[in-house]
Design a protein around this motif. Structure first.
Motif: not given
Length: 390
Positions: A323-331
């Motif tokens: 969820e932390s990864t997704l919250a950063a809206h990565p490419c």
């Protein structure tokens, strides 16, 4: 008699129109139950003395959704209203639906064919509750009891085996001793359609008490689709009350990623759960970089499924990192790169080289998301593609 009000406008008007035409009409079933419980009814049923053809003539916009069983459906802004003629049911050779019905019976006889006392109540025109089988008392006591002999009720329609546990899960009710005993002697559920069973399981999974699915397993109700699996399903309550995480959690607990597909759940959920279990078995990512690569390779649904499985098995950390990864809206895809295919073409690349460049740039950005800027990616092209740099 207890009185409740108000009915939704379309339901009240449906009953009024039937009564003006000389027929009796009563809201019945789950809508009445939920109104008494202070819940918002999800659907409404109206029982009437009018025959199906008479209902269709009275409501031109109605649909003949179940004429052999006396049911006509009226569209309404608040949701469809099922209008069914008072009926008696005869024979249940397939363990699911009556072999035949006859009309012209009383309201009480119509209510007598229903599954549970809390679903066998009706509302009179003055708002009083018609309750011939003690549903109000069971509602107040929080007990689920069958109308008549539970063994007979379950043999008539084996889907009621699942409905009993689903209502217990949704309403927080206890099972009457006679119901629990009949469930323990449950007939085989193999004749039931997988999609109908899947819908009941899903409603139970997404309820406030999903652990009741464990009773379905313990009682062997899911053997035709799952085999004789058992699991402590209490951990499911910690997962979001949505189909994907709850199905994923159950799949992990019984170690079977094919369960949603076997029970004919939507393809997106079935695929995500199957892929999520494969990812879980292969080993979950341990940090945000690894999760970015997994997200790019498998997609968010698969990754969320796998994280939910880990949580059901007692490990919350993968879900937090995801969820932390997704919250950063990565490419996560080539279309999200700061250099588009058109930009790469303008820089001299063409055909397969554009796809190759995008794949390598994406792999780089998955490791270094902060570098997803046009100027940085342009500077990288010569180093990443020395053979294309001349």
């Amino acid at each position: 008699m207890r009185k409740i009000s108000p009915l939704p406008g379309p339901v009240a008007e449906c009953c009024a129109a039937l009564r003006r035409a000389g027929f009796s009409a009563y809201p019945v079933g789950g809508g009445v139950r939920d109104l008494l419980l202070g819940r918002i009814p999800q659907d409404w049923d109206v029982a009437t003395s009018a025959l199906p053809d008479q209902v269709l003539a009275l409501f031109p916009g109605a649909a003949p959704t179940g004429l052999p069983h006396g049911t006509v459906t009226l569209p309404a802004d608040s949701g469809p209203i099922e209008v069914t003629t008072f009926r008696r049911e005869m024979g249940y050779s397939d363990g699911r639906r009556p072999d035949g019905v006859s009309f012209g019976v009383s309201l009480e006889e119509d209510l007598a064919r229903r599954d549970f006392t809390v679903n066998a109540m009706a509302l009179a025109p003055d708002g009083s509750v018609i309750d011939p089988f003690g549903g109000l008392g069971d509602l107040e006591a929080g007990v689920l009891r069958c109308v008549g002999d539970p063994v007979q009720r379950f043999s008539e329609d084996r889907l009621r085996l699942f409905r009993a546990l689903r209502f217990a899960a949704q309403l927080g009710f206890a099972l009457d001793a006679s119901v629990a005993e009949a469930l323990a002697r449950a007939p085989s559920t193999a004749p039931l359609a997988a999609e109908r069973v899947g819908a009941e399981v899903e409603k139970t999974l997404c309820s406030p008490r999903p652990a009741w699915v464990g009773e379905m397993l313990r009682l062997g109700l899911l053997i035709p689709w799952l085999g004789d699996a058992r699991a402590d399903t209490a951990p499911l309550a910690a997962l979001p009350a949505q189909p994907l995480p709850r199905w994923a959690g159950l799949a992990a607990l019984v170690d079977n990623g094919a369960l949603p597909e076997k029970l004919r759940r939507p393809g997106a959920v079935s695929r995500a759960v199957a892929a999520g279990l494969d990812l879980l078995h292969a080993g979950l990512p341990e940090d945000e970089r690894q999760w970015r690569h997994a997200l790019a390779r498998h997609g968010p649904d698969c990754c969320r499924s796998a994280a939910s499985m880990a949580m059901a098995l007692g490990d919350e950390e993968p879900g937090h990192v995801l969820e932390s990864t997704l919250a950063a809206h990565p490419c996560l895809t080539a279309k999200n790169l700061a250099l588009s295919g058109g930009d790469l073409a303008a820089l001299g690349l063409s055909g397969p080289d554009i796809g190759k460049a995008q794949a390598r740039l994406l792999e780089y950005v998955l490791d270094r998301p902060e570098d997803n800027h046009q100027e940085v990616l342009r500077a990288l092209l010569d180093r990443l593609f020395p053979q294309d740099g001349d």
